[in-house]
Design a protein around this motif. Structure first.
Motif, PDB file in Angstrom:
ATOM      1  N   UNK A  10       1.480   9.393  -4.573  1.00  0.00           N
ATOM      2  CA  UNK A  10       0.905  10.658  -4.108  1.00  0.00           C
ATOM      3  C   UNK A  10       0.328  10.533  -2.704  1.00  0.00           C
ATOM      4  N   UNK A  11      -0.367   9.445  -2.424  1.00  0.00           N
ATOM      5  CA  UNK A  11      -0.920   9.241  -1.081  1.00  0.00           C
ATOM      6  C   UNK A  11       0.216   9.126  -0.072  1.00  0.00           C
ATOM      7  N   UNK A  42      -5.259 -13.375  -7.402  1.00  0.00           N
ATOM      8  CA  UNK A  42      -5.823 -13.279  -6.046  1.00  0.00           C
ATOM      9  C   UNK A  42      -4.734 -13.080  -4.996  1.00  0.00           C
ATOM     10  N   UNK A  43      -3.680 -12.346  -5.377  1.00  0.00           N
ATOM     11  CA  UNK A  43      -2.574 -12.068  -4.462  1.00  0.00           C
ATOM     12  C   UNK A  43      -2.397 -10.573  -4.292  1.00  0.00           C
ATOM     13  N   UNK A  44      -1.965 -10.205  -3.116  1.00  0.00           N
ATOM     14  CA  UNK A  44      -1.610  -8.807  -2.859  1.00  0.00           C
ATOM     15  C   UNK A  44      -0.091  -8.702  -2.905  1.00  0.00           C
ATOM     16  N   UNK A  45       0.393  -7.737  -3.635  1.00  0.00           N
ATOM     17  CA  UNK A  45       1.825  -7.515  -3.763  1.00  0.00           C
ATOM     18  C   UNK A  45       2.166  -6.170  -3.157  1.00  0.00           C
ATOM     19  N   UNK A  46       3.070  -6.187  -2.190  1.00  0.00           N
ATOM     20  CA  UNK A  46       3.510  -4.957  -1.548  1.00  0.00           C
ATOM     21  C   UNK A  46       4.311  -4.132  -2.541  1.00  0.00           C
ATOM     22  N   UNK A  47       4.054  -2.843  -2.543  1.00  0.00           N
ATOM     23  CA  UNK A  47       4.825  -1.916  -3.355  1.00  0.00           C
ATOM     24  C   UNK A  47       5.755  -1.207  -2.393  1.00  0.00           C
ATOM     25  N   UNK A  48       7.037  -1.275  -2.652  1.00  0.00           N
ATOM     26  CA  UNK A  48       8.023  -0.733  -1.721  1.00  0.00           C
ATOM     27  C   UNK A  48       7.937   0.777  -1.619  1.00  0.00           C
ATOM     28  N   UNK A  49       8.533   1.321  -0.570  1.00  0.00           N
ATOM     29  CA  UNK A  49       8.588   2.770  -0.379  1.00  0.00           C
ATOM     30  C   UNK A  49       9.306   3.435  -1.552  1.00  0.00           C
ATOM     31  N   UNK A  50      10.297   2.776  -2.118  1.00  0.00           N
ATOM     32  CA  UNK A  50      11.009   3.348  -3.265  1.00  0.00           C
ATOM     33  C   UNK A  50      10.057   3.615  -4.416  1.00  0.00           C
ATOM     34  N   UNK A  51       9.130   2.702  -4.631  1.00  0.00           N
ATOM     35  CA  UNK A  51       8.156   2.918  -5.706  1.00  0.00           C
ATOM     36  C   UNK A  51       7.260   4.095  -5.367  1.00  0.00           C
ATOM     37  N   UNK A  52       6.954   4.249  -4.091  1.00  0.00           N
ATOM     38  CA  UNK A  52       6.118   5.365  -3.668  1.00  0.00           C
ATOM     39  C   UNK A  52       6.818   6.681  -3.899  1.00  0.00           C
ATOM     40  N   UNK A  53       8.135   6.686  -3.924  1.00  0.00           N
ATOM     41  CA  UNK A  53       8.897   7.903  -4.161  1.00  0.00           C
ATOM     42  C   UNK A  53       9.193   8.120  -5.631  1.00  0.00           C
ATOM     43  N   UNK A  54       8.644   7.277  -6.490  1.00  0.00           N
ATOM     44  CA  UNK A  54       8.788   7.513  -7.913  1.00  0.00           C
ATOM     45  C   UNK A  54       9.711   6.558  -8.629  1.00  0.00           C
ATOM     46  N   UNK A  55      10.328   5.627  -7.920  1.00  0.00           N
ATOM     47  CA  UNK A  55      11.177   4.632  -8.571  1.00  0.00           C
ATOM     48  C   UNK A  55      10.396   3.331  -8.655  1.00  0.00           C
ATOM     49  N   UNK A  56      10.672   2.544  -9.639  1.00  0.00           N
ATOM     50  CA  UNK A  56       9.928   1.315  -9.862  1.00  0.00           C
ATOM     51  C   UNK A  56      10.540   0.161  -9.078  1.00  0.00           C
ATOM     52  N   UNK A  57       9.821  -0.322  -8.058  1.00  0.00           N
ATOM     53  CA  UNK A  57      10.304  -1.459  -7.276  1.00  0.00           C
ATOM     54  C   UNK A  57       9.120  -2.101  -6.587  1.00  0.00           C
ATOM     55  N   UNK A  58       8.852  -3.361  -6.880  1.00  0.00           N
ATOM     56  CA  UNK A  58       7.787  -4.067  -6.213  1.00  0.00           C
ATOM     57  C   UNK A  58       8.330  -5.332  -5.597  1.00  0.00           C
ATOM     58  N   UNK A  59       7.661  -5.792  -4.568  1.00  0.00           N
ATOM     59  CA  UNK A  59       8.040  -7.038  -3.907  1.00  0.00           C
ATOM     60  C   UNK A  59       6.806  -7.893  -3.730  1.00  0.00           C
ATOM     61  N   UNK A  60       6.930  -9.184  -3.934  1.00  0.00           N
ATOM     62  CA  UNK A  60       5.801 -10.082  -3.783  1.00  0.00           C
ATOM     63  C   UNK A  60       5.557 -10.402  -2.323  1.00  0.00           C
TER      64      UNK A  60
END
Length: 60
Positions: A10-11, A42-60
């Motif tokens: 949403x953001x 204690x790690x930050x994992x980037x969430x891809x733009x695809x996940x931001x658009x509603x699809x599930x995709x994360x990258x370490x």
């Protein structure tokens, strides 16, 4: 999709709709990226733009 990922989506959508940012996002000059901080690892994992658009995709 969990609540944190939904909030990031949403953001991202809100920022992408801002006229000053939309053109830069569209032409690749600006990227809006979400990240999840995992307290257990204690790690930050980037969430891809695809996940931001509603699809599930994360990258370490």
């Amino acid at each position: 999709m969990d609540a944190v990922t939904e909030h990031m989506r949403r953001v991202w959508a809100h920022l992408a709709a801002e006229p000053d940012l939309a053109a830069r996002i569209a032409n690749g000059r600006l990227a809006v990226v979400g990240a999840r901080y995992e307290l257990t690892s204690l790690r930050a994992n980037k969430v891809s733009r695809l996940a931001a658009e509603g699809r599930s995709a994360t990258a370490a």
